[in-house]
Design a protein around this motif. Sequence first.
Motif, short mmCIF file in Angstrom:
data_model
loop_
_atom_site.label_atom_id
_atom_site.label_comp_id
_atom_site.label_asym_id
_atom_site.label_seq_id
_atom_site.Cartn_x
_atom_site.Cartn_y
_atom_site.Cartn_z
N LEU A 76 0.83 -1.21 0.00
CA LEU A 76 0.00 0.00 0.00
C LEU A 76 0.86 1.25 0.00
CD1 LEU A 76 -2.76 1.39 0.23
CD2 LEU A 76 -2.57 1.15 2.72
N TYR A 77 1.91 1.27 0.82
CA TYR A 77 2.76 2.45 0.89
C TYR A 77 3.56 2.64 -0.40
CZ TYR A 77 5.56 6.14 2.93
OH TYR A 77 6.15 7.34 3.18
N THR A 78 3.91 1.53 -1.06
CA THR A 78 4.57 1.64 -2.36
C THR A 78 3.65 2.32 -3.37
OG1 THR A 78 5.89 -0.34 -1.95
CG2 THR A 78 5.64 0.35 -4.24
N ILE A 79 2.38 1.93 -3.36
CA ILE A 79 1.41 2.56 -4.27
C ILE A 79 1.25 4.04 -3.94
CG2 ILE A 79 -1.01 2.54 -5.02
CD1 ILE A 79 -1.04 -0.46 -4.41
N ILE A 80 1.17 4.36 -2.64
CA ILE A 80 1.04 5.77 -2.23
C ILE A 80 2.25 6.57 -2.67
CG2 ILE A 80 0.95 7.30 -0.24
CD1 ILE A 80 -0.72 5.18 1.19
N LEU B 74 2.45 7.77 -6.21
CA LEU B 74 1.57 8.90 -6.56
C LEU B 74 2.10 10.22 -6.04
CD1 LEU B 74 -1.86 7.19 -5.79
CD2 LEU B 74 -0.79 7.50 -8.03
N LYS B 75 3.32 10.23 -5.50
CA LYS B 75 3.95 11.45 -5.01
C LYS B 75 4.95 11.98 -6.02
CE LYS B 75 3.84 9.98 -0.14
NZ LYS B 75 4.68 9.71 1.07
N THR B 76 5.35 13.22 -5.84
CA THR B 76 6.48 13.75 -6.60
C THR B 76 7.77 13.28 -5.93
OG1 THR B 76 6.55 15.77 -5.28
CG2 THR B 76 5.12 15.77 -7.23
N GLU B 77 8.88 13.41 -6.64
CA GLU B 77 10.15 12.98 -6.06
C GLU B 77 10.48 13.78 -4.80
OE1 GLU B 77 12.00 10.53 -6.57
OE2 GLU B 77 11.25 9.76 -8.48
N THR B 78 10.11 15.06 -4.79
CA THR B 78 10.38 15.89 -3.61
C THR B 78 9.60 15.39 -2.41
OG1 THR B 78 10.72 17.81 -5.06
CG2 THR B 78 10.32 18.24 -2.71
N GLU B 79 8.34 15.03 -2.62
CA GLU B 79 7.53 14.50 -1.52
C GLU B 79 8.03 13.14 -1.06
OE1 GLU B 79 3.05 16.26 -2.26
OE2 GLU B 79 3.72 14.57 -3.49
N ILE C 298 11.02 11.90 -0.92
CA ILE C 298 12.24 11.89 -0.11
C ILE C 298 12.06 12.64 1.21
CG2 ILE C 298 13.69 11.71 -2.15
CD1 ILE C 298 14.33 14.67 -1.86
N GLN C 299 10.89 13.23 1.43
CA GLN C 299 10.66 13.99 2.67
C GLN C 299 10.35 13.10 3.86
OE1 GLN C 299 7.63 16.85 1.69
NE2 GLN C 299 9.11 18.31 0.80
N GLY C 300 10.03 11.83 3.60
CA GLY C 300 9.77 10.92 4.70
C GLY C 300 8.38 10.34 4.66
N PHE C 301 7.98 9.74 5.77
CA PHE C 301 6.71 9.04 5.86
C PHE C 301 5.53 10.02 5.76
CE2 PHE C 301 3.19 7.11 8.19
CZ PHE C 301 3.11 5.87 7.57
N ARG C 302 4.66 9.75 4.80
CA ARG C 302 3.47 10.57 4.62
C ARG C 302 2.45 9.77 3.83
NH1 ARG C 302 3.08 16.22 1.19
NH2 ARG C 302 0.87 16.66 1.62
N LEU C 303 1.26 9.62 4.39
CA LEU C 303 0.25 8.76 3.79
C LEU C 303 -0.62 9.46 2.76
CD1 LEU C 303 -0.97 6.62 6.83
CD2 LEU C 303 0.46 5.89 4.91
N ILE C 304 -0.58 10.79 2.72
CA ILE C 304 -1.43 11.53 1.77
C ILE C 304 -0.55 12.06 0.65
CG2 ILE C 304 -3.05 13.44 1.48
CD1 ILE C 304 -3.70 13.23 4.45
#
Length: 274
Positions: free
Chosen positions: A29-33, A36-41, A43-49
């Motif tokens: 699930l976290y791989t899928i999440i 859907l992020k940008t590369e900047t997001e 590398i910022q760490g754990f974030r579910l949204i």
Amino acid sequence: MARTVSTQRKIAFTLVAWILAMVIFFPILYTIITSLKTETEAIQGFRLIPSFTLENYVTVQTQRDYFKPFMNSVIISVGSTILALIIAIPSAWAMAFSPTKRTKDILMWMLSTKMMPAVAVLVPIYLIFRDTGLLDTRIGLTIMLMLINLPIVIWMLYTYFREIPGEILEAARMDGASLWGEIVYVLTPMAIPGIASTMLLNIILAWNEAFWTIRLTTTNAAPLTAFIASFSSPQGLFWAKLSAASTLAIAPIVILGWFSQKQLVRGLTFGAVK
């Protein structure tokens, strides 16, 4: 008399099962999440949204040519499975219905080959593939994956065949069935659940194999495992694109397992209940 289970215990077992399932599924699930992020997001760490961008999937599909390694994975995994079954079915039949005093020793020897670290035979295998022209070819990788999974296939089929009454095969011989007819027209149809589960398991193992696929291929026969590894470069590890490539790689095998779960469970429990 069947043992009765209270409603409270059923609810408790169900909750525990769901919690375990979510813990096991969370990395996917976290791989899928992350995909859907940008590369900047990413590398910022754990974030579910996530920001819900499909840019990583577009990059994987266009700039990295996802379709070629996908087809390589399909051909290699299915091809190695078919080749393993062609060899394993007669082998398991011989050990199950015509055993000798060395049958168990042979089975243990085959299983012991899975205990040896793959890196221990990397150099001789690489040299053999180089000298025979099998490096970076689908044929070479298909043969390699068939060989490393063959002990498991034979062991599983041997277990299934042992549950089939030998009297049925004796009756077929009395009716004039040849050895080939006995295997193809009598034994194989009766063991379809076991063969199907063995086939599915072998496809999954071949699909996920990374050690040999990365070291015996470069570009022409590189499957999805090598494709995913390509996202690790001297410039850095691109987490979002890596997650998108991983999601696309696991999607076919997850879908296959979802639609074939009844057959897989039936085959894995074949002969467990008499």
